[in-house]
Design a protein around this motif. Structure first.
Motif, PDB file in Angstrom:
ATOM      1  N   ILE A  64       0.838  -1.202   0.000  1.00  0.00           N
ATOM      2  CA  ILE A  64       0.000   0.000   0.000  1.00  0.00           C
ATOM      3  C   ILE A  64       0.874   1.254   0.000  1.00  0.00           C
ATOM      4  O   ILE A  64       1.915   1.311   0.662  1.00  0.00           O
ATOM      5  CB  ILE A  64      -0.947  -0.014   1.226  1.00  0.00           C
ATOM      6  N   GLY A  65       0.485   2.216  -0.803  1.00  0.00           N
ATOM      7  CA  GLY A  65       1.193   3.498  -0.896  1.00  0.00           C
ATOM      8  C   GLY A  65       2.437   3.419  -1.743  1.00  0.00           C
ATOM      9  O   GLY A  65       2.536   4.014  -2.814  1.00  0.00           O
ATOM     10  N   TRP A  66       3.402   2.652  -1.287  1.00  0.00           N
ATOM     11  CA  TRP A  66       4.736   2.597  -1.902  1.00  0.00           C
ATOM     12  C   TRP A  66       4.722   2.033  -3.309  1.00  0.00           C
ATOM     13  O   TRP A  66       5.654   2.235  -4.084  1.00  0.00           O
ATOM     14  CB  TRP A  66       5.690   1.789  -1.022  1.00  0.00           C
ATOM     15  N   SER A  67       3.670   1.268  -3.672  1.00  0.00           N
ATOM     16  CA  SER A  67       3.649   0.686  -5.029  1.00  0.00           C
ATOM     17  C   SER A  67       3.010   1.654  -6.026  1.00  0.00           C
ATOM     18  O   SER A  67       2.992   1.381  -7.227  1.00  0.00           O
ATOM     19  CB  SER A  67       2.873  -0.628  -5.015  1.00  0.00           C
ATOM     20  N   ARG A  68       2.533   2.810  -5.568  1.00  0.00           N
ATOM     21  CA  ARG A  68       1.936   3.808  -6.480  1.00  0.00           C
ATOM     22  C   ARG A  68       3.065   4.466  -7.292  1.00  0.00           C
ATOM     23  O   ARG A  68       3.905   5.165  -6.767  1.00  0.00           O
ATOM     24  CB  ARG A  68       1.202   4.878  -5.680  1.00  0.00           C
ATOM     25  N   PRO A  73       1.675   1.545 -12.196  1.00  0.00           N
ATOM     26  CA  PRO A  73       1.709   2.917 -12.723  1.00  0.00           C
ATOM     27  C   PRO A  73       0.665   3.795 -12.034  1.00  0.00           C
ATOM     28  O   PRO A  73      -0.436   3.323 -11.701  1.00  0.00           O
ATOM     29  CB  PRO A  73       1.369   2.728 -14.200  1.00  0.00           C
ATOM     30  N   ILE A  74       1.004   5.048 -11.805  1.00  0.00           N
ATOM     31  CA  ILE A  74       0.128   5.954 -11.058  1.00  0.00           C
ATOM     32  C   ILE A  74      -1.273   5.992 -11.657  1.00  0.00           C
ATOM     33  O   ILE A  74      -2.269   5.900 -10.923  1.00  0.00           O
ATOM     34  CB  ILE A  74       0.748   7.367 -11.023  1.00  0.00           C
ATOM     35  N   TRP A 161       0.437  11.311  -1.367  1.00  0.00           N
ATOM     36  CA  TRP A 161       1.034  11.484  -2.692  1.00  0.00           C
ATOM     37  C   TRP A 161      -0.012  11.650  -3.777  1.00  0.00           C
ATOM     38  O   TRP A 161       0.334  11.881  -4.938  1.00  0.00           O
ATOM     39  CB  TRP A 161       1.939  10.280  -2.986  1.00  0.00           C
ATOM     40  N   HIS A 162      -1.271  11.579  -3.426  1.00  0.00           N
ATOM     41  CA  HIS A 162      -2.356  11.773  -4.405  1.00  0.00           C
ATOM     42  C   HIS A 162      -2.873  13.209  -4.365  1.00  0.00           C
ATOM     43  O   HIS A 162      -3.264  13.771  -5.398  1.00  0.00           O
ATOM     44  CB  HIS A 162      -3.493  10.790  -4.070  1.00  0.00           C
ATOM     45  N   HIS A 163      -2.829  13.841  -3.187  1.00  0.00           N
ATOM     46  CA  HIS A 163      -3.469  15.154  -3.016  1.00  0.00           C
ATOM     47  C   HIS A 163      -2.647  16.258  -3.721  1.00  0.00           C
ATOM     48  O   HIS A 163      -1.436  16.369  -3.492  1.00  0.00           O
ATOM     49  CB  HIS A 163      -3.593  15.488  -1.526  1.00  0.00           C
ATOM     50  N   TYR A 170       5.964  11.409  -5.302  1.00  0.00           N
ATOM     51  CA  TYR A 170       6.614  10.103  -5.155  1.00  0.00           C
ATOM     52  C   TYR A 170       6.239   9.242  -6.355  1.00  0.00           C
ATOM     53  O   TYR A 170       5.181   9.446  -6.977  1.00  0.00           O
ATOM     54  CB  TYR A 170       6.156   9.434  -3.855  1.00  0.00           C
ATOM     55  N   GLY A 171       7.103   8.320  -6.693  1.00  0.00           N
ATOM     56  CA  GLY A 171       6.790   7.335  -7.747  1.00  0.00           C
ATOM     57  C   GLY A 171       6.789   7.940  -9.134  1.00  0.00           C
ATOM     58  O   GLY A 171       6.039   7.504 -10.012  1.00  0.00           O
ATOM     59  N   GLY A 172       7.577   8.948  -9.338  1.00  0.00           N
ATOM     60  CA  GLY A 172       7.678   9.547 -10.667  1.00  0.00           C
ATOM     61  C   GLY A 172       6.470  10.391 -11.035  1.00  0.00           C
ATOM     62  O   GLY A 172       6.193  10.639 -12.215  1.00  0.00           O
TER      63      GLY A 172
END
Ligand code: FHN
Length: 449
Positions: A64-68, A73-74, A161-163, A170-172
């Motif tokens: 969760i979170g870190w795989s975004r 892919p986002i 990391w979504h807001h 994060y995550g490119g």
């Protein structure tokens, strides 16, 4: 010169004595950091809780979170909520398992670093009500906890990391940070935390994700004071601020400067500390959120962890990652139920106890309550123990809690010797009945035995 020197020495003496009081109530130095000590000692009495990392990402079985933006892919990750439909979720079944495991509280990820909200939030549509499931998971768990007498705690990530206003990517994530405004994000968090407190009444908020630069000590202190005003007996962990001892494994020399009611060592047994509250958080498997065929810790390892944490004076928050359909894995439930059976017999050595008075060794740890000291034997082959006895403490009897049998012992020159029968199952508990209230005993250093 002499007077100044004396003033300096007094300042040093008193500054330490305020450290604990300041941080945990009592000291007047920083009322912003005052916690509710009664609520905190209830939390410590609970000793054993269930951590729950859950969200739409379980559909992919990755973290969760870190795989975004890494494993997923986002663009795909942020659409997973449209598939999330845990039709087998049953809050009562979850909380019944929690109780049968002997656990006294839960902490559910209401919002992890990916920003998805497991409750019906007025402040975002990126929440459970936008999924095919359309039911408020957090509400159902809060109701079930109340129904079964389990304390209800919530995890809330300060990193999101979504807001768009959270000022770290994060995550490119290609979105430019310059359009982000942390003050707007802080308002968003305060609104969400207020609705979580007012609508679900958690006893505890488990913050996480405060390590990134955009989240400052000033924000943490302000948020702590804001929450303290909303609910005076709310328990708030140390990750609301920047003294994140759990992750960094370091002691801060001025803890009173930072907000937070207890320390959070992660994936490890916290250091022996019977003066300040702390809680080890640990996964039953390897991943925090569900992963198919993940490696799982067995019953003996899990019980040894619980004993070692309690013997050090801490709580254990043991993590389950529920499956995408809303169930716990059967193997995890089965193991937790075995922990519950052990606690049915030995729970008096865990709950409402204080760690110590003996500093932990690899062979045993101790807990204590009323006139009893509990020896948690960690070494199957141990055939005897010799220990110094505190001054004026008399031993009345010694019993193996597992089989109820008395154990022979000798006391010579304030030293107790007891014979043990090597056992096949560890930990097992030796109950030492004394003539003293053991809570007041000073810690007995390891170099004395
Ligand atoms: O990044 C998180 C992680 O996903 C998990 O939630 C743990 C639980 O303590 N905390 C952070 C890592 O320290």
């Amino acid at each position: 010169m002499k007077f100044q020197r004396l003033a300096f020495i007094l300042a040093i003496i008193f500054s330490n004595s305020f450290t604990y009081a300041q941080r945990f109530g009592g000291g007047e130095a920083n009322p912003k950091l005052r916690t509710n000590k009664q609520a905190l000692s209830h939390f410590q009495d609970n000793r054993f809780g269930m951590f729950l990392h859950w969200g739409p990402v379980t559909l992919r079985g990755v973290e969760i979170g870190w795989s975004r933006g890494t494993a997923v892919p986002i663009a795909d990750y942020d659409e997973l909520y449209k598939e999330f439909n845990p039709v087998l979720f049953d809050a009562d079944a979850w909380i019944k398992t929690v109780k049968a495991a002997g656990m006294k509280y839960i902490v559910i990820t209401t919002k992890h670093h990916d920003g998805f909200c497991l409750w019906d939030s007025k402040f975002t549509d990126y929440d459970i009500m936008s999924t095919p499931y359309k039911k408020d998971i957090v509400k159902e768990l809060a109701v079930a906890c109340k129904k079964y007498g389990v304390d209800f705690g919530i995890y809330y990530s300060l990193a999101d990391w979504h807001h768009p206003d959270y000022a770290t990517r994060y995550g490119g994530d290609p979105r430019p940070v310059k359009s982000s405004k942390m003050s707007r994000y802080v308002t968003y968090m305060k609104n969400q935390l207020k609705e979580l407190i007012e609508n679900y009444d958690p006893t505890l908020i488990w913050f996480d994700g405060g390590w990134e630069e955009c989240y400052t000590h000033e924000i943490g202190m302000d948020l702590y004071a804001y929450l303290r005003n909303l609910k005076s007996n709310l328990i708030i962990n140390d990750r609301i601020d920047k003294a994140i001892t759990g992750i960094e494994e370091k002691k801060y020399d001025n803890p009173e400067k930072y907000a937070g009611d207890y320390e959070t060592p992660e994936q490890r047994i916290g250091a022996y500390n019977v003066n300040e509250p702390w809680e080890t958080c640990m996964t039953i498997c390897q991943q925090w959120s569900w992963k198919p065929n993940d490696t799982m810790k067995g019953l003996e390892t899990s019980l040894l962890t619980l004993s070692k944490v309690a013997g050090g004076g801490g709580n254990l928050l043991y993590n389950v990652g529920p499956m995408p359909d809303g169930r716990f894995e059967k193997r995890q439930t089965d193991m937790l139920l075995e922990m519950g059976k052990w606690l049915d017999k030995n729970g008096e050595a865990i709950f409402k106890t204080q760690g110590g008075p003996y500093e932990p060794t690899s062979d045993f740890v101790t807990t204590r309550k009323d006139t009893k000291i509990y020896l948690h034997i960690l070494n199957k082959a141990l055939s005897g123990i010799t220990l110094p006895i505190p001054e004026n403490v008399k031993i009345n009897k010694i019993v193996n809690l597992d089989n109820g049998k008395s154990i022979a012992f000798d006391v010579v020159n304030n030293t107790i010797k007891l014979q043990l029968v090597p056992s096949i199952s560890i930990p097992y508990i030796i109950e030492i009945e004394t003539n003293t209230n053991t809570k007041g005993l000073r810690t007995i250093k390891r170099n004395l035995y």
